[in-house]
Design an enzyme around this catalytic site. Sequence first.
Site, short mmCIF file in Angstrom:
data_model
loop_
_atom_site.label_atom_id
_atom_site.label_comp_id
_atom_site.label_asym_id
_atom_site.label_seq_id
_atom_site.Cartn_x
_atom_site.Cartn_y
_atom_site.Cartn_z
N HIS A 198 -64.73 -17.07 -41.53
CA HIS A 198 -64.36 -18.52 -41.48
C HIS A 198 -65.06 -19.14 -42.32
O HIS A 198 -66.41 -18.99 -42.29
CB HIS A 198 -64.22 -19.21 -39.93
CG HIS A 198 -63.83 -20.31 -40.02
ND1 HIS A 198 -62.55 -20.54 -40.17
CD2 HIS A 198 -64.23 -21.41 -39.91
CE1 HIS A 198 -62.10 -22.02 -40.09
NE2 HIS A 198 -63.35 -22.66 -40.05
N LYS A 225 -60.00 -20.77 -32.30
CA LYS A 225 -58.84 -20.25 -33.12
C LYS A 225 -59.08 -18.84 -33.48
O LYS A 225 -58.28 -18.01 -33.44
CB LYS A 225 -58.77 -21.13 -34.21
CG LYS A 225 -57.94 -22.41 -33.92
CD LYS A 225 -57.86 -23.41 -35.36
CE LYS A 225 -59.14 -23.90 -35.64
NZ LYS A 225 -59.36 -25.22 -35.93
N1 URA Z 1 -62.47 -27.07 -38.84
C1 URA Z 1 -61.90 -26.81 -37.75
O1 URA Z 1 -60.86 -25.99 -37.41
N2 URA Z 1 -62.55 -27.58 -36.59
C2 URA Z 1 -63.40 -28.74 -36.87
O2 URA Z 1 -63.64 -29.41 -35.75
C3 URA Z 1 -63.85 -28.64 -37.95
C4 URA Z 1 -63.44 -27.89 -39.02
#
Ligand code: URA
Length: 439
Positions: free
Chosen positions: A82, A187
């Site tokens: 990520h 996520k």
């Molecule tokens: N990206 C995300 O998915 N969440 C955040 O809080 C900041 C960047």
Amino acid sequence: MIPQWIIEKKRDGEELSREELSFFIEGYTNETIPDYQMAAMAMAIYFKGMTLDETATLTDLMMNSGDLVDTSSIDLPKVDKHSTGGVGDKVSLLLAPLVACCDAAVPMISGRGLGITGGTLDKMESIPGYRVGLSDSEFLSVLKACGCSMIGQTGQLAPADKKLYALRDVTGTVPSIPLITGSIMSKKLAEGIDGLVMDVKWGKGAFMKTYEDAQELARTIVEVGTRMDKGMAALITDMNQPLGWSAGNSVEVIESMDALQGKGAPDLMEVTLALCAHMLVLVNVEQDIETARAKLQKQIDSGAAFEKFKHMVELHGGDPKALDDYSSLPKASESEVYTAPQDGYVAQVSAEQVGRAVVLMGGGRSKTDDAVDHGVGITDIVKVGQQVSKGDPLLTIHANSADKLAGAKELIDKAFAFSDSPVTAEDLIKEIILPEKKS
Ligand code: URA
């Protein structure tokens, strides 16, 4: 429990228990806690922070607020990356097929661009026919067939984050390290992965503007993931200048396909191979970074990674031929070469200004529901340190109207700085953060 008493407790800097956090996250997801109380809680967290225990609990609760992808039917180790987002950051398009060529699966759930940072889904949607919205069973069958799949977040995945992120966006509570950690990790961990590498971008074009914040976010994420038994590593990488040679959507797809065929920008390849190598080591596919890098390089040299990407595109309903012959990819109607106003060494190519120019031309979003123009962008961007003479090309702007092109040029005027003496760019990989060894 009384919501306002829990808000008051956080406002006064106290640690919240699992029961209190659960009451809030569950209540907010199922709408028994209203936006205004969640907004107050988010602001209290913004000011008072959270302990690592609280952050890990928050992440766990947000992850479990919806469905978890069950990847247990896939025999390979599952690993993902990520990035906190940057300008010209097309690493995912190279990384997913590269790692999938090396005996690991990459179940990648990506996001769209927002603000100056581009989004993987927007880039993938510039490929004719590519579907980012697969069902869970389609996602799993693509993963089984080719080892990687790049899709968007479904409504059932970490719904607490979906609601809370939208609320934070309009209440000034995005830049909070515990809230960012909970949001990203809920996520990613719902994807059913064994390991995760974080690319924490730092610099003018990044979300994390100070180096200290980038370090704290990286350390918090590594610690939270480790507590959840995931293999974790975080790389802090430079985002003062754009990554690679282009920024936009279809222009970044083209750059990525060239890179998968051995014609990648050195900075893009360095960041990509470092992240991929850490992914393979985290899930024990390889024992050390150097061996992993050599194996990854072979996948480029043999053409295997490029073929893997095309296979994935086909499984997603996309046209793989568009990646051999770029003429069917979206293309802007106007383009103009932007030239150096003076002699000198390039001292700055502001990722922020380049990102703004792309957004202004319609290649990015200023609101989550904005449509994106996939054909516009900026290509052939010079790098910091390069020596130029007045009139040399610095980049090319691609827009769909003369007005937008002129607007982009105005922003690009502010992107460059020059020096009479040689300039060295920031180190690309500033730091690698690994879990602390427990004695
Ligand atoms: N990206 C995300 O998915 N969440 C955040 O809080 C900041 C960047």
